[in-house]
Design a protein around this motif. Structure first.
Motif, PDB file in Angstrom:
ATOM      1  N   ILE A   1       3.938  11.811   2.241  1.00 30.10           N
ATOM      2  CA  ILE A   1       4.503  12.314   3.499  1.00 30.10           C
ATOM      3  C   ILE A   1       3.438  12.377   4.582  1.00 30.10           C
ATOM      4  O   ILE A   1       3.665  11.965   5.723  1.00 30.10           O
ATOM      5  CB  ILE A   1       5.135  13.707   3.278  1.00 30.10           C
ATOM      6  CG1 ILE A   1       6.353  13.600   2.357  1.00 30.10           C
ATOM      7  CG2 ILE A   1       5.532  14.342   4.599  1.00 30.10           C
ATOM      8  CD1 ILE A   1       6.927  14.935   1.932  1.00 30.10           C
ATOM      9  N   LEU A   2       2.267  12.879   4.241  1.00 31.51           N
ATOM     10  CA  LEU A   2       1.182  13.017   5.221  1.00 31.51           C
ATOM     11  C   LEU A   2       0.706  11.662   5.732  1.00 31.51           C
ATOM     12  O   LEU A   2       0.507  11.470   6.939  1.00 31.51           O
ATOM     13  CB  LEU A   2       0.014  13.791   4.605  1.00 31.51           C
ATOM     14  CG  LEU A   2       0.286  15.260   4.241  1.00 31.51           C
ATOM     15  CD1 LEU A   2      -0.929  15.875   3.564  1.00 31.51           C
ATOM     16  CD2 LEU A   2       0.660  16.060   5.490  1.00 31.51           C
ATOM     17  N   VAL A   3       0.538  10.703   4.820  1.00 34.07           N
ATOM     18  CA  VAL A   3       0.039   9.388   5.225  1.00 34.07           C
ATOM     19  C   VAL A   3       1.108   8.619   6.006  1.00 34.07           C
ATOM     20  O   VAL A   3       0.785   7.795   6.857  1.00 34.07           O
ATOM     21  CB  VAL A   3      -0.431   8.571   4.006  1.00 34.07           C
ATOM     22  CG1 VAL A   3      -0.913   7.184   4.431  1.00 34.07           C
ATOM     23  CG2 VAL A   3      -1.568   9.298   3.291  1.00 34.07           C
ATOM     24  N   SER A   4       2.395   8.907   5.750  1.00 37.92           N
ATOM     25  CA  SER A   4       3.459   8.216   6.487  1.00 37.92           C
ATOM     26  C   SER A   4       3.318   8.453   7.982  1.00 37.92           C
ATOM     27  O   SER A   4       3.580   7.551   8.793  1.00 37.92           O
ATOM     28  CB  SER A   4       4.835   8.677   5.996  1.00 37.92           C
ATOM     29  OG  SER A   4       5.098  10.014   6.377  1.00 37.92           O
ATOM     30  N   GLY A   5       2.917   9.658   8.364  1.00 39.58           N
ATOM     31  CA  GLY A   5       2.702   9.939   9.784  1.00 39.58           C
ATOM     32  C   GLY A   5       1.558   9.135  10.366  1.00 39.58           C
ATOM     33  O   GLY A   5       1.638   8.650  11.501  1.00 39.58           O
TER      34      GLY A   5
ATOM     35  N   VAL B   1       0.814  -1.221   0.000  1.00 36.90           N
ATOM     36  CA  VAL B   1       0.000   0.000   0.000  1.00 36.90           C
ATOM     37  C   VAL B   1       0.849   1.274   0.000  1.00 36.90           C
ATOM     38  O   VAL B   1       0.524   2.228  -0.715  1.00 36.90           O
ATOM     39  CB  VAL B   1      -0.981  -0.003   1.198  1.00 36.90           C
ATOM     40  CG1 VAL B   1      -1.628   1.363   1.353  1.00 36.90           C
ATOM     41  CG2 VAL B   1      -2.056  -1.056   0.995  1.00 36.90           C
ATOM     42  N   PRO B   2       1.955   1.339   0.771  1.00 36.42           N
ATOM     43  CA  PRO B   2       2.766   2.577   0.768  1.00 36.42           C
ATOM     44  C   PRO B   2       3.384   2.927  -0.580  1.00 36.42           C
ATOM     45  O   PRO B   2       3.951   4.018  -0.733  1.00 36.42           O
ATOM     46  CB  PRO B   2       3.859   2.283   1.811  1.00 36.42           C
ATOM     47  CG  PRO B   2       3.233   1.305   2.741  1.00 36.42           C
ATOM     48  CD  PRO B   2       2.399   0.433   1.856  1.00 36.42           C
TER      49      PRO B   2
ATOM     50  N   ILE C   1       7.639   3.560   3.019  1.00 38.00           N
ATOM     51  CA  ILE C   1       6.865   4.572   3.734  1.00 38.00           C
ATOM     52  C   ILE C   1       7.597   5.905   3.722  1.00 38.00           C
ATOM     53  O   ILE C   1       6.999   6.974   3.602  1.00 38.00           O
ATOM     54  CB  ILE C   1       6.605   4.127   5.192  1.00 38.00           C
ATOM     55  CG1 ILE C   1       5.716   2.892   5.210  1.00 38.00           C
ATOM     56  CG2 ILE C   1       5.961   5.246   5.999  1.00 38.00           C
ATOM     57  CD1 ILE C   1       5.524   2.311   6.577  1.00 38.00           C
ATOM     58  N   TRP C   2       8.928   5.853   3.821  1.00 33.26           N
ATOM     59  CA  TRP C   2       9.720   7.074   3.957  1.00 33.26           C
ATOM     60  C   TRP C   2      10.235   7.600   2.604  1.00 33.26           C
ATOM     61  O   TRP C   2      10.766   8.706   2.544  1.00 33.26           O
ATOM     62  CB  TRP C   2      10.912   6.806   4.891  1.00 33.26           C
ATOM     63  CG  TRP C   2      10.499   6.086   6.126  1.00 33.26           C
ATOM     64  CD1 TRP C   2      10.861   4.820   6.509  1.00 33.26           C
ATOM     65  CD2 TRP C   2       9.616   6.557   7.140  1.00 33.26           C
ATOM     66  NE1 TRP C   2      10.254   4.480   7.685  1.00 33.26           N
ATOM     67  CE2 TRP C   2       9.480   5.527   8.106  1.00 33.26           C
ATOM     68  CE3 TRP C   2       8.911   7.751   7.336  1.00 33.26           C
ATOM     69  CZ2 TRP C   2       8.687   5.655   9.228  1.00 33.26           C
ATOM     70  CZ3 TRP C   2       8.113   7.875   8.462  1.00 33.26           C
ATOM     71  CH2 TRP C   2       8.005   6.837   9.381  1.00 33.26           C
TER      72      TRP C   2
ATOM     73  N   VAL D   1      -7.149   0.694   5.700  1.00 33.73           N
ATOM     74  CA  VAL D   1      -7.230   2.045   6.279  1.00 33.73           C
ATOM     75  C   VAL D   1      -6.201   2.957   5.623  1.00 33.73           C
ATOM     76  O   VAL D   1      -6.506   4.098   5.264  1.00 33.73           O
ATOM     77  CB  VAL D   1      -7.008   1.991   7.807  1.00 33.73           C
ATOM     78  CG1 VAL D   1      -6.810   3.397   8.367  1.00 33.73           C
ATOM     79  CG2 VAL D   1      -8.183   1.329   8.498  1.00 33.73           C
ATOM     80  N   PHE D   2      -4.970   2.437   5.451  1.00 34.79           N
ATOM     81  CA  PHE D   2      -3.931   3.242   4.802  1.00 34.79           C
ATOM     82  C   PHE D   2      -4.325   3.592   3.368  1.00 34.79           C
ATOM     83  O   PHE D   2      -4.151   4.737   2.931  1.00 34.79           O
ATOM     84  CB  PHE D   2      -2.596   2.482   4.785  1.00 34.79           C
ATOM     85  CG  PHE D   2      -2.096   2.079   6.145  1.00 34.79           C
ATOM     86  CD1 PHE D   2      -2.505   2.761   7.278  1.00 34.79           C
ATOM     87  CD2 PHE D   2      -1.228   1.015   6.295  1.00 34.79           C
ATOM     88  CE1 PHE D   2      -2.054   2.387   8.551  1.00 34.79           C
ATOM     89  CE2 PHE D   2      -0.771   0.638   7.542  1.00 34.79           C
ATOM     90  CZ  PHE D   2      -1.187   1.322   8.671  1.00 34.79           C
TER      91      PHE D   2
END
Length: 249
Positions: free
Chosen positions: A210-214, A28-29, A228-229, A64-65
């Motif tokens: 970036i926003l979803v990584s948090g 997903v990421p 993710i990063w 959810v992600f």
């Protein structure tokens, strides 16, 4: 394939671990990169295939992600969706797939919703996401159990802890607040610097990542997943390159 964890009654496909759902968490990421392929190169079928593969992996956190990514993607591209026919076609095809999918797999989706509600929203000791689990860790080790990454996160004689932010706080204790402030500051700096990016579509998609990584970091223990990063790193590097090229001109 691997059997489910008691929530969906349906096996997971393409798993990379004996614990179901890990494939979705790893896959997903990659949303920002498939979204760039869709936005910049009109890879409609590739983008739809990406969404479908994630949907058939019944992972509560994975879904959810994915929902967070899609919601932000629609927000950042709302004007284009109303203007460009290719987005409308993609939205129609994707909606058809989702409706068909939910019709045939409604029991599995209800199982996912139950898991999100029981383990994610209400908190459950069994799932290691309850506030009581976090409280027990803090009371037993007020100075933290020390950093053990995503694997060595469970202290002896204490229940399993799986909520990302709880585990982070339990490991670093008061130091975690300094690290969180630093992380937020880093994100803000990169997003602000990204104004130098000439390609606004790529910038918006990387900002979504970036926003979803948090969110992912708070919800799940996926600190070991480099995808993710990547949006943060790429956004920073591309911003610097764009600024350098602009100065040369």
């Amino acid at each position: 394939t691997f059997l489910d964890a008691g929530f969906t009654g349906f096996p997971s496909f393409g798993s990379v671990s004996i614990e179901r759902g890990h494939f979705a968490k790893l896959f997903v990421p990659l949303f920002p990169f498939y979204a760039i392929a869709f936005i910049k190169y009109r890879k409609i079928l590739l983008f739809i295939a990406f969404l479908f593969i994630n949907l058939i992996n019944f992972s509560a956190s994975g879904h959810v992600f994915l929902l967070c990514y899609i919601a932000l993607f629609l927000f950042f591209n709302k004007s284009k969706i109303l203007k460009w026919y290719v987005y409308l076609i993609t939205l129609f095809i994707s909606s058809t797939i989702v409706i068909t999918f939910t019709t045939f797999f409604r029991n599995q989706l209800f199982g996912i919703i139950e898991k999100i509600n029981r383990l994610g929203l209400q908190g459950d000791t069994e799932g290691g996401r309850g506030l009581n689990v976090f409280t027990e860790y803090i009371q037993t080790y007020p100075l933290g159990i020390s950093y053990g990454g995503s694997t060595l996160r469970i202290a002896t004689d204490l229940p399993e802890i799986n909520m990302g932010i709880y585990s982070f706080l339990a490991q670093f204790s008061f130091v975690s607040f300094l690290l969180i402030i630093g992380f937020i500051s880093l994100n803000y700096t990169v997003i602000k610097r990204s104004r130098n990016l000439l390609d606004k579509d790529v910038r918006n998609i990387l900002i979504i990542g970036i926003l979803v990584s948090g969110i992912i970091y708070c919800v799940d223990i996926l600190w070991f997943t480099p995808t993710i990063w990547l949006p943060l790193i790429l956004c920073s590097k591309l911003s610097r390159l764009s600024k350098t090229n602009s100065n040369k001109r």
